[in-house]
Design a protein around this motif. Structure first.
Motif, PDB file in Angstrom:
ATOM      1  N   ARG A 192     -12.873   3.865  21.384  1.00 49.40           N
ATOM      2  CA  ARG A 192     -14.204   3.491  20.898  1.00 49.40           C
ATOM      3  C   ARG A 192     -14.207   3.489  19.376  1.00 49.40           C
ATOM      4  O   ARG A 192     -13.511   4.292  18.747  1.00 49.40           O
ATOM      5  N   GLU A 193     -15.007   2.605  18.806  1.00 43.22           N
ATOM      6  CA  GLU A 193     -15.198   2.638  17.362  1.00 43.22           C
ATOM      7  C   GLU A 193     -15.990   3.878  17.005  1.00 43.22           C
ATOM      8  O   GLU A 193     -16.841   4.332  17.776  1.00 43.22           O
ATOM      9  N   ALA A 194     -15.690   4.441  15.823  1.00 42.07           N
ATOM     10  CA  ALA A 194     -16.338   5.678  15.411  1.00 42.07           C
ATOM     11  C   ALA A 194     -16.457   5.722  13.895  1.00 42.07           C
ATOM     12  O   ALA A 194     -15.841   4.915  13.193  1.00 42.07           O
TER      13      ALA A 194
ATOM     14  N   LEU B 124     -10.015  12.586  20.951  1.00 39.13           N
ATOM     15  CA  LEU B 124      -9.091  12.421  19.834  1.00 39.13           C
ATOM     16  C   LEU B 124      -9.807  11.494  18.858  1.00 39.13           C
ATOM     17  O   LEU B 124     -10.241  10.403  19.240  1.00 39.13           O
ATOM     18  N   HIS B 125      -9.982  11.914  17.598  1.00 37.53           N
ATOM     19  CA  HIS B 125     -10.732  11.129  16.619  1.00 37.53           C
ATOM     20  C   HIS B 125      -9.922  11.056  15.325  1.00 37.53           C
ATOM     21  O   HIS B 125      -9.577  12.084  14.740  1.00 37.53           O
TER      22      HIS B 125
ATOM     23  N   ARG C 174      -8.854  13.128   8.480  1.00 38.46           N
ATOM     24  CA  ARG C 174      -7.809  13.868   9.203  1.00 38.46           C
ATOM     25  C   ARG C 174      -8.030  13.770  10.703  1.00 38.46           C
ATOM     26  O   ARG C 174      -9.145  13.922  11.191  1.00 38.46           O
ATOM     27  N   MET C 175      -6.948  13.525  11.422  1.00 34.62           N
ATOM     28  CA  MET C 175      -7.011  13.467  12.869  1.00 34.62           C
ATOM     29  C   MET C 175      -7.495  14.803  13.416  1.00 34.62           C
ATOM     30  O   MET C 175      -7.138  15.852  12.876  1.00 34.62           O
ATOM     31  N   MET C 176      -8.294  14.734  14.463  1.00 41.72           N
ATOM     32  CA  MET C 176      -8.714  15.972  15.113  1.00 41.72           C
ATOM     33  C   MET C 176      -9.023  15.754  16.591  1.00 41.72           C
ATOM     34  O   MET C 176      -9.319  14.642  17.021  1.00 41.72           O
ATOM     35  N   PHE C 177      -8.897  16.823  17.343  1.00 43.25           N
ATOM     36  CA  PHE C 177      -9.350  16.877  18.728  1.00 43.25           C
ATOM     37  C   PHE C 177     -10.602  17.743  18.759  1.00 43.25           C
ATOM     38  O   PHE C 177     -10.703  18.728  18.027  1.00 43.25           O
TER      39      PHE C 177
ATOM     40  N   VAL D 134     -10.884   8.428  21.039  1.00 39.36           N
ATOM     41  CA  VAL D 134     -10.242   8.210  22.332  1.00 39.36           C
ATOM     42  C   VAL D 134     -10.635   9.384  23.238  1.00 39.36           C
ATOM     43  O   VAL D 134     -10.120  10.489  23.083  1.00 39.36           O
ATOM     44  N   PRO D 135     -11.583   9.166  24.173  1.00 37.50           N
ATOM     45  CA  PRO D 135     -12.058  10.240  25.032  1.00 37.50           C
ATOM     46  C   PRO D 135     -11.385  10.252  26.410  1.00 37.50           C
ATOM     47  O   PRO D 135     -10.988   9.217  26.928  1.00 37.50           O
TER      48      PRO D 135
END
Length: 181
Positions: free
Chosen positions: A144-146, A168-169, A151-154, A175-176
């Motif tokens: 999904r667009e966000a 995951l963002h 920084r990458m994070m969960f 990405v859910p």
């Protein structure tokens, strides 16, 4: 699940976290006490009585094009930086409709523009030492667009006593996937 199995899983979690902290110290020693470019992070969530812990390296965008460039489409990605992203699950769960036994796994992905493949693998390793023969589970999700994230994070969303959404963002992509207990 019997008490012995639960105790064994919790001991495994403690040992894994000890390994992560030891490897971080070792990596910092190798780099003359300099901080990592992609620092480690850990996120945990209890769903009902099940503990989920994700440990990963947090790369930064740094003015780069991430998905489709730095992280190529259609190729297995370690989903973070440095060591494999680890996911520890204390009880048996269902992830996006697929059963998964309690345990410690690595989490890889195959990014694409319109769909991602999430891979749960039994081998934990440094970097890109991915072994397809160790795959336990593969399933597809839609990205999904966000809002932009440097920084990458969960993180966990929509947490109840029965389920939660793991997200995951990074950059402008989320990405859910859903974990049910």
């Amino acid at each position: 699940m019997n008490l012995l199995k639960k105790t064994t899983i919790k001991i495994s979690l403690v040992l894994l976290l000890g390994l992560v902290f030891t490897s971080e110290t070792w990596a910092q020693e190798r780099s003359n006490q300099e901080p990592r470019t992609s620092p480690n992070a850990t996120v945990s969530q209890t769903i009902g009585t099940t503990d989920i812990t994700i440990t990963y390296g947090r790369p930064a965008v740094n003015d780069r094009e991430i998905f489709g460039e730095l992280v190529p489409y259609g190729e297995v990605w370690r989903t973070g930086a440095n060591e494999s992203t680890a996911i520890v699950i204390s009880n048996d769960v269902t992830i996006n409709g697929h059963e998964l036994e309690a345990g410690t796994y690595s989490l890889y992905t195959v990014p694409n523009k319109d769909k991602w493949t999430i891979i749960i693998n039994s081998k934990l390793s440094w970097g890109t030492q991915y072994d397809k023969d160790k795959d336990i589970l593969r399933f597809e999700v839609e990205p999904r667009e966000a809002d932009s994230r440097e920084r990458m994070m969960f993180y966990f969303e929509e947490v109840t006593n029965e389920k939660a959404t793991v997200v995951l963002h990074w950059e402008n992509t989320k990405v859910p996937f859903t974990i049910k207990v």
